[in-house]
Design a protein around this motif. Sequence first.
Motif, mmCIF file in Angstrom:
data_model
loop_
_atom_site.group_PDB
_atom_site.id
_atom_site.type_symbol
_atom_site.label_atom_id
_atom_site.label_comp_id
_atom_site.label_asym_id
_atom_site.label_seq_id
_atom_site.Cartn_x
_atom_site.Cartn_y
_atom_site.Cartn_z
ATOM 1 N N THR A 58 -5.797 6.491 2.658
ATOM 2 C CA THR A 58 -5.800 6.423 1.078
ATOM 3 C C THR A 58 -7.174 6.735 0.492
ATOM 4 O OG1 THR A 58 -4.122 4.986 1.415
ATOM 5 C CG2 THR A 58 -4.953 5.101 -0.837
ATOM 6 N N LEU A 59 -8.287 6.188 1.003
ATOM 7 C CA LEU A 59 -9.488 6.429 0.463
ATOM 8 C C LEU A 59 -9.871 7.815 0.563
ATOM 9 C CD1 LEU A 59 -11.827 4.981 -0.876
ATOM 10 C CD2 LEU A 59 -12.699 4.573 1.590
ATOM 11 N N LEU A 114 0.713 -1.359 -0.002
ATOM 12 C CA LEU A 114 0.017 0.080 -0.027
ATOM 13 C C LEU A 114 0.847 1.213 -0.087
ATOM 14 C CD1 LEU A 114 -2.768 1.522 0.156
ATOM 15 C CD2 LEU A 114 -2.602 1.160 2.677
ATOM 16 N N ILE A 143 -8.160 9.790 -2.253
ATOM 17 C CA ILE A 143 -8.746 9.488 -3.478
ATOM 18 C C ILE A 143 -10.020 10.306 -3.686
ATOM 19 C CG2 ILE A 143 -10.079 7.648 -4.881
ATOM 20 C CD1 ILE A 143 -7.838 5.719 -3.902
ATOM 21 N N MET A 146 -4.019 5.185 -9.326
ATOM 22 C CA MET A 146 -5.347 4.933 -8.921
ATOM 23 C C MET A 146 -6.071 3.705 -9.524
ATOM 24 S SD MET A 146 -8.710 7.173 -7.924
ATOM 25 C CE MET A 146 -9.523 7.309 -9.512
ATOM 26 N N ILE A 173 -6.854 -1.141 0.725
ATOM 27 C CA ILE A 173 -7.164 0.390 0.833
ATOM 28 C C ILE A 173 -7.517 0.823 2.519
ATOM 29 C CG2 ILE A 173 -7.825 2.479 -0.038
ATOM 30 C CD1 ILE A 173 -8.410 1.173 -2.745
ATOM 31 N N ASP A 174 -6.607 1.478 2.983
ATOM 32 C CA ASP A 174 -7.097 2.107 4.389
ATOM 33 C C ASP A 174 -7.709 3.582 4.208
ATOM 34 O OD1 ASP A 174 -5.068 4.177 3.536
ATOM 35 O OD2 ASP A 174 -3.624 3.698 5.105
ATOM 36 N N PHE A 210 1.820 2.569 -3.386
ATOM 37 C CA PHE A 210 0.732 3.217 -4.126
ATOM 38 C C PHE A 210 0.601 4.596 -3.679
ATOM 39 C CE2 PHE A 210 -0.291 -1.191 -5.083
ATOM 40 C CZ PHE A 210 -0.392 -0.861 -6.757
ATOM 41 N N THR A 211 0.367 4.655 -2.181
ATOM 42 C CA THR A 211 -0.009 5.887 -1.576
ATOM 43 C C THR A 211 0.936 7.163 -1.573
ATOM 44 O OG1 THR A 211 0.969 5.207 0.756
ATOM 45 C CG2 THR A 211 -1.250 5.031 0.282
ATOM 46 N N LEU A 216 -4.080 0.432 -8.400
ATOM 47 C CA LEU A 216 -4.417 -0.007 -6.974
ATOM 48 C C LEU A 216 -5.673 -0.798 -6.955
ATOM 49 C CD1 LEU A 216 -4.055 0.219 -3.991
ATOM 50 C CD2 LEU A 216 -4.825 2.575 -3.804
ATOM 51 N N LYS A 217 -6.638 -0.103 -7.664
ATOM 52 C CA LYS A 217 -8.143 -0.620 -7.595
ATOM 53 C C LYS A 217 -7.994 -2.061 -8.210
ATOM 54 C CE LYS A 217 -10.929 3.377 -8.076
ATOM 55 N NZ LYS A 217 -11.996 3.932 -9.240
#
Length: 82
Positions: free
Chosen positions: A74-75, A37, A78, A60, A70-71, A40-41, A63-64
């Motif tokens: 991060t959500l 993660l 987005i 994004m 996803i924490d 990505f973050t 990541l999907k």
Amino acid sequence: MTSSFYECISLRLLDVEAFDKMEIWCDRAAARYPDELATFTCRLKLYFTSQQKEKFFRVMQELKESEVVIDSETLELIRTFE
């Protein structure tokens, strides 16, 4: 080096707005730890801060499509950018 180490370096570079150098470290993290993660973050934070929408949405989407959980932080990032 752990993914946390890459994340720490990247976030310090973000603090001083060294976006080019941060992208290098984010790419290194992505190559070494593609399913973490933090990888990505870091890239999302870089592209969010530097207003690179195309790259942000590409990461994004990656990541999907991954199996990374996803924490909430991060959500929220987005949701803010969309």
